[in-house]
Design a protein around this motif. Sequence first.
Motif, short mmCIF file in Angstrom:
data_model
loop_
_atom_site.label_atom_id
_atom_site.label_comp_id
_atom_site.label_asym_id
_atom_site.label_seq_id
_atom_site.Cartn_x
_atom_site.Cartn_y
_atom_site.Cartn_z
N ASN A 61 72.72 84.94 102.56
CA ASN A 61 72.13 84.29 103.73
C ASN A 61 72.43 82.81 103.80
N SER A 62 72.66 82.19 102.66
CA SER A 62 72.93 80.74 102.64
C SER A 62 74.42 80.43 102.62
N ALA A 63 75.26 81.46 102.63
CA ALA A 63 76.70 81.26 102.52
C ALA A 63 77.25 80.49 103.72
N PRO A 64 78.15 79.54 103.48
CA PRO A 64 78.73 78.77 104.58
C PRO A 64 79.81 79.51 105.37
N THR A 65 80.30 80.63 104.84
CA THR A 65 81.34 81.39 105.55
C THR A 65 80.97 82.86 105.56
N THR A 66 81.53 83.59 106.53
CA THR A 66 81.24 85.02 106.61
C THR A 66 81.83 85.78 105.43
N LYS A 67 82.96 85.33 104.91
CA LYS A 67 83.55 86.01 103.76
C LYS A 67 82.59 86.01 102.59
N GLU A 68 82.02 84.85 102.28
CA GLU A 68 81.04 84.78 101.20
C GLU A 68 79.81 85.62 101.53
N PHE A 69 79.40 85.58 102.79
CA PHE A 69 78.23 86.37 103.18
C PHE A 69 78.45 87.84 102.83
N PHE A 70 79.55 88.41 103.27
CA PHE A 70 79.79 89.83 103.03
C PHE A 70 79.94 90.12 101.54
N ASP A 71 80.61 89.24 100.81
CA ASP A 71 80.77 89.46 99.36
C ASP A 71 79.41 89.58 98.67
N HIS A 72 78.51 88.66 98.98
CA HIS A 72 77.21 88.67 98.31
C HIS A 72 76.28 89.73 98.87
N LEU A 73 76.36 90.01 100.18
CA LEU A 73 75.54 91.08 100.73
C LEU A 73 75.91 92.41 100.09
N ASN A 74 77.20 92.68 99.97
CA ASN A 74 77.64 93.94 99.37
C ASN A 74 77.18 94.04 97.91
N LYS A 75 77.19 92.93 97.21
CA LYS A 75 76.72 92.94 95.82
C LYS A 75 75.22 93.22 95.78
N SER A 76 74.47 92.63 96.71
CA SER A 76 73.03 92.87 96.72
C SER A 76 72.73 94.34 97.00
N VAL A 77 73.51 94.97 97.88
CA VAL A 77 73.32 96.39 98.18
C VAL A 77 73.59 97.23 96.92
N SER A 78 74.61 96.85 96.18
CA SER A 78 74.94 97.60 94.96
C SER A 78 73.87 97.48 93.88
N LEU A 79 73.07 96.41 93.96
CA LEU A 79 72.02 96.18 92.96
C LEU A 79 70.63 96.58 93.45
N ALA A 80 70.54 97.05 94.69
CA ALA A 80 69.23 97.28 95.31
C ALA A 80 68.35 98.24 94.52
N GLU A 81 68.94 99.25 93.89
CA GLU A 81 68.15 100.23 93.16
C GLU A 81 67.47 99.62 91.94
N LYS A 82 67.95 98.46 91.48
CA LYS A 82 67.35 97.80 90.32
C LYS A 82 66.17 96.91 90.72
N ALA A 83 65.96 96.76 92.02
CA ALA A 83 64.94 95.84 92.52
C ALA A 83 63.67 96.59 92.89
N SER A 84 62.63 95.84 93.27
CA SER A 84 61.39 96.45 93.74
C SER A 84 61.60 97.08 95.10
N GLN A 132 64.32 94.88 102.12
CA GLN A 132 64.92 93.69 102.73
C GLN A 132 66.44 93.75 102.70
N ILE A 133 66.96 94.19 101.59
CA ILE A 133 68.42 94.28 101.45
C ILE A 133 68.98 95.31 102.43
N LEU A 134 68.33 96.47 102.49
CA LEU A 134 68.81 97.51 103.40
C LEU A 134 68.66 97.10 104.86
N ALA A 135 67.61 96.35 105.16
CA ALA A 135 67.45 95.84 106.53
C ALA A 135 68.57 94.87 106.89
N ALA A 136 68.92 94.01 105.94
CA ALA A 136 70.02 93.07 106.18
C ALA A 136 71.33 93.81 106.38
N GLN A 137 71.56 94.84 105.58
CA GLN A 137 72.79 95.63 105.72
C GLN A 137 72.82 96.34 107.08
#
Length: 498
Positions: free
Chosen positions: A92-115, A121-126
Motif C-alpha cells: 500500500n505504501s509502494a511508490p510504483t505499481t510494480k512494487e505494489f503487485f510484488d508485495h501484494l502477491n507476497k502478502s497473499v502467499s503468506l495470508a494463511e500464516k496470519a490471523s 484484509q489481504i483477500l479484500a485488497a486482492q
Amino acid sequence: MRMNKFSNFVLAGLVLSIAASLGCNQTTQTASAGASDSGKIPITTSSDEAKKEFVQGRDLFERLQANDSLQHFDKALTLDPTFASAELARANSAPTTKEFFDHLNKSVSLAEKASEGEKLQILAAQAGTNGDAIKQKEYLEKLVATYPNDERAHFALAGYHFGQQEMSDAVEHYKKATELGPTYSTAYNLLGYAYRQQGDYGNAEQAFKKYIELIPSDPNPYDSYAELLLKMGRFDESIAQYQKALQIDPRWIPGHFGIAADLMYQNKWPDAETELQKLADSAQNDGELRTAYFGMAVVASDSGHLDKALAAMDKEYAVAQKKNDVASMAADLQAKGNILAEMPKYDDAAKTFERSLQIIEGSDLSQEIKDNAKLLHHFNMAALAISKKDYAAAQTHADEYLKGAQVSKNPAQMKQAHELAGRIALAQKDYDKTIAELQQANLQDPRNVYRLSLAYQAKGDSAKAHEMCKKAAEFNSLPQLNYAFIRTKAQKMVGGKA
C-alpha cells in the motif's frame, strides 16, 4: 490529501479499488484466528522488533507520509520475512505499481500464516485489485462483523463504500471509526472527504479542523483542508493552507500538486507549470516524479496545448519503462490515448489503446486484471466510435462492455456502461435517454456532468442545463485530465462566470 493508492498511475478501470486501511491493531501479537481480548485485529509476527517497526510504519502511512514509512516496513520484513501484514502495508505504501503487485502477491502467499482479520484484509485488497467488488465487499463486511470494535475494520469498509460512491455508507463507517478511536486522525480525514463528496462542505470543514487539531504538526491536515477550499473555489485561501503544509515539510509533494491546481484554475498556467517543476526537482522516487509529469500533462491540456500534454505523458511513461512497471506503462498509454482522442487523432488513439492492452496481456499480472483490461478496451473503442459517428460499432463495443459489467457485478463498471449508453444517445440526439443513462453514470467524472448539461440544453431546459454546466465548470478537483478536457468549454457555456 486522501488515501489514494495509485494516484494517476493506475490504469483507469483496471484496478478499481484498493482497501485503504493497513488494518491490524497494535494491541496484540497473537496468531489466533479469533479477535483479541480488546476486540481489535491481531498483529501476527514472530518478532517483537518487527512488530514495533510495523506499528511505526503504519503510523506514518496513516498520516500520509508513505515515503517515510517504507524503511520501517522493510525493516519489519527483514526481521520477519513471513510477516503478511507488513507485506500488505509495504504494497500500500509502494511508490510504483510494480512494487505494489510484488508485495501484494507476497502478502497473499503468506495470508494463511496470519490471523483471520489480517487474512480478510489481504483477500479484500486482492479482490479490489482484481476488480471483484462483490468479493471485496464480502471480505470487508466479514471483517467488521468479526471485529466490530476495531476502528480500522470500519475504516476499511468505509473505504470500499467511498470507492463505489456510496457516500452515506462511507460516512456511517468513518464516523464509527472516529467513535471507536477518538484520536484515530486518518478517519477524520476521510470523513471530511466523504462529506465533501456529498456537497456537505460545513461538516467537511469541521472534520478537517478536527484532523488539524489532532495532529497539528503534520502537513496532511492542512493539505486536506486546502483541497476542500480548492473545491469551493477559494483558491488563495487554499494556497495559504498548502503553504502551511510545505512550511512543516518542504518535501511535501502534494502541496506543490495542490498549489498547481489552484494556479491552473486561476488561469495562471505558467505559474502552475513552475510549481510542478518544483515537484519534479524534489521528487524522491519514481512515483513522485511521475506525479509531477502527470500534473504537467493536465496543465497543458487545460490550457489547450495538447502536444505539450503528450510530451509530458511520454516523460511519465519513460520513468515507468526504466523499471518495466507494466501497469504504470499501460496507464500512461491510456492517458495518452485519451489526449490523442481530444486532438482529435482517433486512429493514433486507437493504436495507443491497443498498445496498452497488449502490455497488460503480455504481463504476469492476474487473469482478472487482464480480463478487466480487455473490457476497458471495449469502452475505449466505443468512445472512439462515437466520436467518429460510427454508431453501429459504438453499440457493438458498448454491448460487450455491458455484458462484462453484468457478469462482474462491479458497480464502477456498471456506471461506465451507463456512460456509454448515455454518450451514444447524446450523439444520436435522444436526449431523454441521454439523461436517464448519464444520471446512472459516474457523476464524479465532470465530463458526464457536462454531457448532462448539453442534453438539458438541447431539450430546452435552460435552467437545468445551467445548473449542470456550472457544476461541471466549478468541479475544481486536483489535476485530472477528465476535467481539463471540459473546464474551459463549460465556463464559456455558463458565460465565463463559473
